[in-house]
Design an enzyme around this catalytic site. Structure first.
Site, short mmCIF file in Angstrom:
data_model
loop_
_atom_site.label_atom_id
_atom_site.label_comp_id
_atom_site.label_asym_id
_atom_site.label_seq_id
_atom_site.Cartn_x
_atom_site.Cartn_y
_atom_site.Cartn_z
N LYS A 1 -7.54 21.06 -2.71
CA LYS A 1 -6.85 22.55 -3.38
C LYS A 1 -5.97 22.63 -1.92
CE LYS A 1 -9.23 26.76 -3.68
NZ LYS A 1 -9.96 26.97 -4.84
N1 GLU Z 1 -9.38 27.80 -7.95
C1 GLU Z 1 -10.55 27.81 -8.70
C2 GLU Z 1 -11.35 27.34 -8.00
O1 GLU Z 1 -11.94 28.28 -6.80
C3 GLU Z 1 -10.10 26.58 -10.57
C4 GLU Z 1 -9.82 25.27 -9.35
C5 GLU Z 1 -9.21 24.58 -11.12
O2 GLU Z 1 -9.52 24.92 -12.60
O3 GLU Z 1 -9.03 23.58 -11.15
O4 GLU Z 1 -12.57 27.16 -8.50
#
Ligand code: GLU
Length: 418
Positions: free
Chosen positions: A110
């Protein structure tokens, strides 16, 4: 030392608490526990940005790679004042468990920048994104770590990231997902997280016999996830009685016209003044007497202070970690079922995976195919978890974490990590 239940756990301690419970449940050995508890790599950067008025502002940025045993690191980039290192670390770990539960060939990561995007112009956001990307680019890559949108970032943000990454390492659309369709984004990606939430709700309704049709639903948050969830759940025949955004909530016992709320937001930037609805606060929305409650905004909104007053019988976690461990325990005791974040909101990263594969193959799927495949993945993830929970008398969260941790530990073992 395992994390003990307490009212004051940070986001990362909360996620680790759930991990520890799962590790106990599957009898994970201490060495593997040590490997899976912490992040593989945490990059903290200073992001100086020249604002439109000539001032220089210095933002804190992070990219945390939690675990890559099952594949390249994968996860969104969040722009939010609360996206500090602890929060980003928690969200990175959740991505590892989420990609494992959906059985995608990815690890978890993240990113975050602590900033207030609503105070920033498009050109300021662009400069911030380019600068941040430049600083973290050396740990990213198509087979290394693939960012995507999250709170307050979108397809445009990903276009800037792809462009900035491409300047250094050569153009490759698969280096980020959630891009604009014109630049190699997948059809269906924008709606994917909300669509996945609704597919999961449908599966849960079928399995438990708690009908969605005619059910009263409250949804907190009307960003990408909340708004698509609202639109698509309304199509199932559920009655969306409450919605909210950052400015407050709206309530209509007869059911809100979700398409009108969508238009209202597009025209005015908020849903709060939608005609024919009563106003209520974000806190009040959580306590409504509804059948299904769907938090789709920030983490930690259901905690020890309000858990006892929640009236919904089912909570579907469209947001990441909206329920604290203390609240999770209290709600479990009170017979409230929680469909946890790592299953419920896995639709976004699932279609990110489809986007990545389409980019690599230089081929585009029809939207119908994307949605069909998404439904398959969500169905299987839910069924795996629900069966495991039933067989072992666990909550859905305990089961989801147990399966995810097992899958990641297995991959780490096969690779010879420990
Ligand atoms: N931000 C989204 C999540 O928390 C998607 C992450 C992604 O597509 O890599 O799952």
């Amino acid at each position: 030392m395992t994390v003990q239940l307490s009212d004051t756990l940070t986001p990362h301690q909360s996620v680790t608490y759930f991990f520890d419970r799962a590790a106990d449940c599957i009898g994970l050995d201490d060495e593997m526990r040590d490997v899976l508890r912490g992040s593989y790599r945490e990059l903290s950067v200073q992001v100086p940005v020249r604002m439109d008025d000539g001032r220089l502002m210095v933002f804190n940025g992070y990219r945390v790679q939690h675990n890559g045993a099952r594949g390249p690191y994968k996860g969104g980039i969040r722009y939010h004042p609360e996206a500090d290192i602890d929060e980003v670390r928690a969200l990175a770990a959740l991505m590892t468990w989420k990609t494992a539960i959906a059985d995608l060939p990815f690890g978890g990561a993240k990113g975050g920048v602590q900033c207030e995007t609503y105070l920033m112009s498009e050109s300021e956001k662009q400069r911030l994104t380019r600068r941040f990307t430049g600083m973290i680019a050396y740990i990213l890559g198509v087979n290394r770590d693939i960012p995507a949108p999250d709170m307050n970032t979108n397809a445009q943000t990903m276009a800037w990231m792809m462009d900035e990454f491409g300047k250094r390492y050569g153009h490759n659309p698969a280096c980020v997902t959630g891009k604009p369709v014109e630049l190699g984004g997948s059809l269906g990606r924008e709606a994917a997280t909300g669509r996945g939430v609704v597919f999961t709700a449908i599966e849960h309704a079928k399995r438990t016999g708690v009908p969605l049709e005619g059910a009263r639903v409250a949804i907190q948050g009307f960003g990408n996830v909340g708004s698509w969830t609202a639109r698509l759940i309304a199509e199932t025949g559920a009655r969306v009685v409450a919605l909210s955004d950052i400015r407050g909530g709206i309530y209509n016992e007869k059911g809100i016209d979700v398409e009108a709320a969508w238009t209202q937001q597009t025209l005015t930037g908020s849903i709060v003044d939608l005609e024919g609805c009563d106003k209520l606060s974000n806190d009040e929305l959580l306590l409504l007497d509804v059948d299904w409650l769907i938090p789709a905004a920030l983490g930690g909104v259901i905690d020890s202070r309000n858990a006892a007053n929640i009236k919904a019988r089912v909570i579907v976690e469209a947001a990441n970690h909206p329920v604290t461990p203390v609240a999770d325990a209290a709600l479990g005791d009170a017979g409230v079922t929680i469909v946890p974040d790592i299953i419920a909101n896995a639709g976004g990263v699932t279609v990110s995976y489809f986007e990545w594969t389409q980019n690599i193959q230089q081929f585009r799927w029809e939207e119908e195919q994307v949605n069909e495949q998404l439904q398959k993945v969500m169905r299987k993830a839910y069924a795996d978890v629900a069966s495991y929970a039933e067989n072992k008398s666990l909550s859905l969260r305990e089961a989801a974490f147990a399966i995810a941790v097992q899958r990641v530990a297995r991959a780490a073992n096969l690779r010879g990590y420990v």
